[in-house]
Design an enzyme around this catalytic site. Sequence first.
Site, PDB file in Angstrom:
ATOM      1  N   GLY A  57       0.852  -1.195   0.000  1.00  0.00           N
ATOM      2  CA  GLY A  57       0.000   0.000   0.000  1.00  0.00           C
ATOM      3  C   GLY A  57       0.879   1.233   0.000  1.00  0.00           C
ATOM      4  O   GLY A  57       1.774   1.348   0.848  1.00  0.00           O
ATOM      5  N   ALA A  58       0.633   2.147  -0.922  1.00  0.00           N
ATOM      6  CA  ALA A  58       1.566   3.252  -1.142  1.00  0.00           C
ATOM      7  C   ALA A  58       1.954   4.020   0.120  1.00  0.00           C
ATOM      8  O   ALA A  58       3.135   4.099   0.468  1.00  0.00           O
ATOM      9  CB  ALA A  58       0.989   4.181  -2.208  1.00  0.00           C
ATOM     10  N   ARG A  99      10.377  -1.258  -4.283  1.00  0.00           N
ATOM     11  CA  ARG A  99       9.241  -1.333  -5.225  1.00  0.00           C
ATOM     12  C   ARG A  99       9.197  -0.022  -6.009  1.00  0.00           C
ATOM     13  O   ARG A  99       9.475   1.042  -5.439  1.00  0.00           O
ATOM     14  CB  ARG A  99       7.898  -1.589  -4.520  1.00  0.00           C
ATOM     15  CG  ARG A  99       7.749  -2.983  -3.924  1.00  0.00           C
ATOM     16  CD  ARG A  99       6.351  -3.230  -3.371  1.00  0.00           C
ATOM     17  NE  ARG A  99       5.363  -3.480  -4.421  1.00  0.00           N
ATOM     18  CZ  ARG A  99       4.045  -3.566  -4.189  1.00  0.00           C
ATOM     19  NH1 ARG A  99       3.574  -3.388  -2.968  1.00  0.00           N
ATOM     20  NH2 ARG A  99       3.200  -3.809  -5.173  1.00  0.00           N
ATOM     21  N   ASP A 244      -1.367   4.632  -6.233  1.00  0.00           N
ATOM     22  CA  ASP A 244       0.059   4.499  -5.907  1.00  0.00           C
ATOM     23  C   ASP A 244       0.860   5.650  -6.470  1.00  0.00           C
ATOM     24  O   ASP A 244       1.974   5.926  -5.996  1.00  0.00           O
ATOM     25  CB  ASP A 244       0.583   3.158  -6.426  1.00  0.00           C
ATOM     26  CG  ASP A 244      -0.086   2.021  -5.696  1.00  0.00           C
ATOM     27  OD1 ASP A 244      -1.238   1.676  -6.029  1.00  0.00           O
ATOM     28  OD2 ASP A 244       0.520   1.501  -4.745  1.00  0.00           O
ATOM     29  N   ASN A 254      -2.848   2.695 -10.261  1.00  0.00           N
ATOM     30  CA  ASN A 254      -3.392   1.938  -9.131  1.00  0.00           C
ATOM     31  C   ASN A 254      -3.354   0.467  -9.473  1.00  0.00           C
ATOM     32  O   ASN A 254      -2.921   0.064 -10.563  1.00  0.00           O
ATOM     33  CB  ASN A 254      -4.817   2.409  -8.814  1.00  0.00           C
ATOM     34  CG  ASN A 254      -5.273   1.955  -7.436  1.00  0.00           C
ATOM     35  OD1 ASN A 254      -4.569   2.126  -6.445  1.00  0.00           O
ATOM     36  ND2 ASN A 254      -6.446   1.344  -7.374  1.00  0.00           N
TER      37      ASN A 254
HETATM   38  C1  LIG Z   1      -3.676   3.471  -0.161  1.00  0.00           C
HETATM   39  S1  LIG Z   1      -2.706   3.074  -1.512  1.00  0.00           S
HETATM   40  C2  LIG Z   1      -3.068   1.386  -1.684  1.00  0.00           C
HETATM   41  C3  LIG Z   1      -2.754   0.902  -3.063  1.00  0.00           C
HETATM   42  O1  LIG Z   1      -1.621   0.019  -3.024  1.00  0.00           O
HETATM   43  C4  LIG Z   1      -2.043  -1.233  -3.507  1.00  0.00           C
HETATM   44  O2  LIG Z   1      -1.041  -1.922  -4.198  1.00  0.00           O
HETATM   45  P1  LIG Z   1      -0.154  -3.036  -3.407  1.00  0.00           P
HETATM   46  O3  LIG Z   1      -1.099  -3.815  -2.561  1.00  0.00           O
HETATM   47  O4  LIG Z   1       0.472  -3.833  -4.543  1.00  0.00           O
HETATM   48  O5  LIG Z   1       0.864  -2.246  -2.622  1.00  0.00           O
HETATM   49  C5  LIG Z   1      -3.186  -0.884  -4.435  1.00  0.00           C
HETATM   50  O6  LIG Z   1      -2.715  -0.313  -5.645  1.00  0.00           O
HETATM   51  C6  LIG Z   1      -3.903   0.120  -3.600  1.00  0.00           C
HETATM   52  O7  LIG Z   1      -4.835   0.930  -4.247  1.00  0.00           O
END
Ligand SMILES: CSC[C@H]1O[C@H](OP(=O)(O)O)[C@H](O)[C@@H]1O
Length: 353
Positions: A57-58, A99, A244, A254
């Site tokens: 999550g960003a 990442r 993101d 995203n």
């Molecule tokens: C609140 S930003 C969360 C954002 O990050 C997620 O990706 P990941 O689980 O691969 O880090 C996804 O894009 C979410 O919207």
Amino acid sequence: MEAQPLTIRANPDKAIVWEHDRLYLLDQRILPTQEGYIELQTATATADAIRDMVVRGAPAIGITAAFGVVLAARSAFKASTENWRELIQDELDILAASRPTAVNLFWALSRMKQLIASMGEENPEPRLLQEAMLIHQQDIAANKAMGALGAALIEGNTSVITHCNAGALATGGYGTALGVIRSAHAANKIERVYADETRPWMQGSRLTAWELAQDSIPVTLLTDGAAASRMARGGIGWIIVGSDRIAANGDVANKIGTYNLAVAAKFHGVKVMVAAPTSTIDMSAASGADIPIEFRDSAEVLKWHGRQIAAPGVDAWNPVFDVTPAALVDAIVTERGVVLSPNSKKMAELMGV
Ligand SMILES: CSC[C@H]1O[C@H](OP(=O)(O)O)[C@H](O)[C@@H]1O
């Protein structure tokens, strides 16, 4: 320093914990059936945890990296009180390489590096820890502000679709998209949340559904392919997602599948809301074409629970983010305000550039 047993129970708002002068991460790979924390003692281990999606999550990635800098400074200063700035560089680079898409990682590292550059000969750890904690608390405050602003856009009582997990687990707490949903639900504006399972990491079924169930917010799982059909049946007022990285023209990177949702939403007259703190906005990226998209190991698609689900010799294309053009976004909600029908001019006004 003897490790102390962590005294908290796993909950979404405690994905990232600094306790007893140590960094702990709720292991999001094993939720919801198991709850456990992993202790991180080095920046390199922190970078590994980000890359391996122990935390994801960003905003959460950025906050975690900030605490990783604290760990790096602790070991560098211990090794050399004179040359710790040089010694820390390798670990800062390792954190930056964990990442590529979530710009919050680089935003947080830049903020910590600026502080390092301003420091004298004192032990850097206390001040860096203070800054990492401030980044964490400011993110939670931003999410609460976005929650209110986003909820105000929702008229009446409606159902919504969300994708992946943009909740407390993906941030410092409360969530971005789920922060809007939490605030709107508290205002009796949410009938039901439909959560896309979000293959291959299943952030929707494993994490979003877990968060919403804990808050007694009505949630129904969708397979990723079912979202358009659910929109076609009516009753869906909004798609509400996180991001993101948002480019200067309002294009939104995203989780993979967000673009599909936005195209179907346009066809069905469903509005699209993106909730993200300004630490997610990258004004150096002119458009979505300038946003690096992470590709992960195809094994993540070809296996399910570790079991091969494709014939030998079959490969997989595994980009884990996509870009939704600004033209398909009705509202970008940030802690500084809301941009309706985003474009370059409006984004520049929001960011004051
Ligand atoms: C609140 S930003 C969360 C954002 O990050 C997620 O990706 P990941 O689980 O691969 O880090 C996804 O894009 C979410 O919207």
